[in-house]
Motif scaffolding. Structure first.
Motif, PDB file in Angstrom:
ATOM      1  N   VAL A  96       0.857  -1.177   0.000  1.00 35.78           N
ATOM      2  CA  VAL A  96       0.000   0.000   0.000  1.00 35.78           C
ATOM      3  C   VAL A  96       0.902   1.238   0.000  1.00 35.78           C
ATOM      4  O   VAL A  96       1.556   1.530   0.993  1.00 35.78           O
ATOM      5  CB  VAL A  96      -0.949   0.019   1.219  1.00 35.78           C
ATOM      6  N   GLU A  97       0.926   1.945  -1.134  1.00 33.30           N
ATOM      7  CA  GLU A  97       1.861   3.064  -1.311  1.00 33.30           C
ATOM      8  C   GLU A  97       1.680   4.186  -0.293  1.00 33.30           C
ATOM      9  O   GLU A  97       2.666   4.695   0.237  1.00 33.30           O
ATOM     10  CB  GLU A  97       1.739   3.643  -2.722  1.00 33.30           C
ATOM     11  N   THR A  98       0.445   4.603  -0.019  1.00 34.04           N
ATOM     12  CA  THR A  98       0.232   5.773   0.837  1.00 34.04           C
ATOM     13  C   THR A  98       0.750   5.596   2.250  1.00 34.04           C
ATOM     14  O   THR A  98       1.096   6.571   2.906  1.00 34.04           O
ATOM     15  CB  THR A  98      -1.254   6.164   0.915  1.00 34.04           C
ATOM     16  N   ILE A  99       0.803   4.363   2.718  1.00 38.29           N
ATOM     17  CA  ILE A  99       1.290   4.141   4.090  1.00 38.29           C
ATOM     18  C   ILE A  99       2.639   3.431   4.118  1.00 38.29           C
ATOM     19  O   ILE A  99       3.143   3.127   5.198  1.00 38.29           O
ATOM     20  CB  ILE A  99       0.254   3.367   4.936  1.00 38.29           C
ATOM     21  N   ASP A 100       3.209   3.159   2.923  1.00 38.49           N
ATOM     22  CA  ASP A 100       4.517   2.510   2.833  1.00 38.49           C
ATOM     23  C   ASP A 100       4.559   1.253   3.697  1.00 38.49           C
ATOM     24  O   ASP A 100       5.430   1.068   4.537  1.00 38.49           O
ATOM     25  CB  ASP A 100       5.627   3.482   3.236  1.00 38.49           C
ATOM     26  N   ASN A 101       3.562   0.390   3.474  1.00 46.79           N
ATOM     27  CA  ASN A 101       3.447  -0.823   4.273  1.00 46.79           C
ATOM     28  C   ASN A 101       2.729  -1.890   3.449  1.00 46.79           C
ATOM     29  O   ASN A 101       2.116  -1.602   2.427  1.00 46.79           O
ATOM     30  CB  ASN A 101       2.661  -0.532   5.557  1.00 46.79           C
ATOM     31  N   PHE A 102       2.806  -3.110   3.925  1.00 43.27           N
ATOM     32  CA  PHE A 102       2.117  -4.227   3.287  1.00 43.27           C
ATOM     33  C   PHE A 102       0.820  -4.520   4.017  1.00 43.27           C
ATOM     34  O   PHE A 102       0.700  -4.299   5.224  1.00 43.27           O
ATOM     35  CB  PHE A 102       2.994  -5.487   3.306  1.00 43.27           C
ATOM     36  N   ALA A 103      -0.151  -5.026   3.281  1.00 42.39           N
ATOM     37  CA  ALA A 103      -1.405  -5.516   3.852  1.00 42.39           C
ATOM     38  C   ALA A 103      -1.519  -6.982   3.467  1.00 42.39           C
ATOM     39  O   ALA A 103      -1.167  -7.377   2.357  1.00 42.39           O
ATOM     40  CB  ALA A 103      -2.588  -4.723   3.317  1.00 42.39           C
ATOM     41  N   ILE A 104      -2.000  -7.785   4.401  1.00 43.82           N
ATOM     42  CA  ILE A 104      -2.192  -9.218   4.176  1.00 43.82           C
ATOM     43  C   ILE A 104      -3.666  -9.531   4.405  1.00 43.82           C
ATOM     44  O   ILE A 104      -4.270  -9.047   5.363  1.00 43.82           O
ATOM     45  CB  ILE A 104      -1.306 -10.060   5.115  1.00 43.82           C
ATOM     46  N   TYR A 105      -4.228 -10.356   3.520  1.00 42.42           N
ATOM     47  CA  TYR A 105      -5.642 -10.695   3.630  1.00 42.42           C
ATOM     48  C   TYR A 105      -5.809 -11.930   4.504  1.00 42.42           C
ATOM     49  O   TYR A 105      -5.332 -13.022   4.180  1.00 42.42           O
ATOM     50  CB  TYR A 105      -6.258 -10.946   2.246  1.00 42.42           C
TER      51      TYR A 105
END
Length: 149
Positions: A96-105
Motif C-alpha cells: 500500500v503506497e500511501t502508508i509505505d506498508n504491506f497488507a495481508i488478507y
C-alpha cells in the motif's frame, strides 16, 4: 454454456470456436498485470474521490459506494475502460503506497506490524540481541518484515 475460468483467480479461459478470443485473453492479461507484484495506491471506499490512471489499483474498504458497491475487500484496478475487481485469497499480500506498508488478507485486510528489537528483561545478553537484530535486519531487507519506526 458454462463460463470457463481458472479455479483460484477467475482468469477467463478460451474455448474452441469461441468468438472474440482477444477480449478474454486481454482480460486475463490485465488480471495478471494487477496481481504480479501487486501494489495499490491506498485503501478507499469512494471511487469518485480519485482520478485513476490505467494500471493503478486500490483496496476497496468496507462500506464502499458507487461503482465499488458490494466489492468490499477486493482489489479494484483501473484498466482505462473501467474497473476490474479481484477477490483476495487467504494470505494474499499487497503493498500500500500511501502508508509505505504491506497488507495481508486474513478474512479482511490487515496491515503488517513492525517487529521491535529485543529490549528489557532481567538479564541482558548483548550477543543474543545482536544476532536477533541481524536476523530482523535481514528479514526487513527482504521485505518480509517492516522496519520498526
Amino acid at each position: 454454456m458454462a463460463i470457463l475460468e481458472t479455479a483460484r483467480l477467475g482468469f477467463p479461459l478460451l474455448s474452441a470456436g469461441q468468438a472474440h478470443k482477444e477480449l478474454f485473453h486481454n482480460e486475463a492479461l490485465a488480471r495478471i498485470d494487477f496481481l504480479i507484484h501487486p501494489i495499490v495506491q491506498a485503501v478507499e471506499t469512494d471511487p469518485a474521490a480519485i482520478v485513476p490512471v490505467p494500471g493503478q489499483s486500490w483496496l476497496v474498504g468496507s462500506g464502499a459506494t458507487s461503482d465499488w458497491l458490494d466489492h468490499d475487500d477486493q482489489v479494484a484496478g483501473w484498466t482505462g475502460n473501467g474497473w476490474m475487481f479481484i477477490a483476495p485469497l487467504p494470505l494474499m499480500r499487497v503493498y500500500v503506497e500511501t502508508i509505505d506498508n504491506f497488507a495481508i488478507y486474513r478474512g479482511s485486510w490487515q496491515m503488517v506490524e513492525a517487529v521491535a528489537s529485543p529490549a528489557a528483561g532481567a538479564v541482558v545478553d548483548i550477543e543474543a540481541r545482536m544476532v536477533i537484530d541481524s536476523i530482523l535486519a535481514a528479514l526487513e531487507a527482504q521485505g518480509i518484515l517492516m522496519s520498526d519506526p
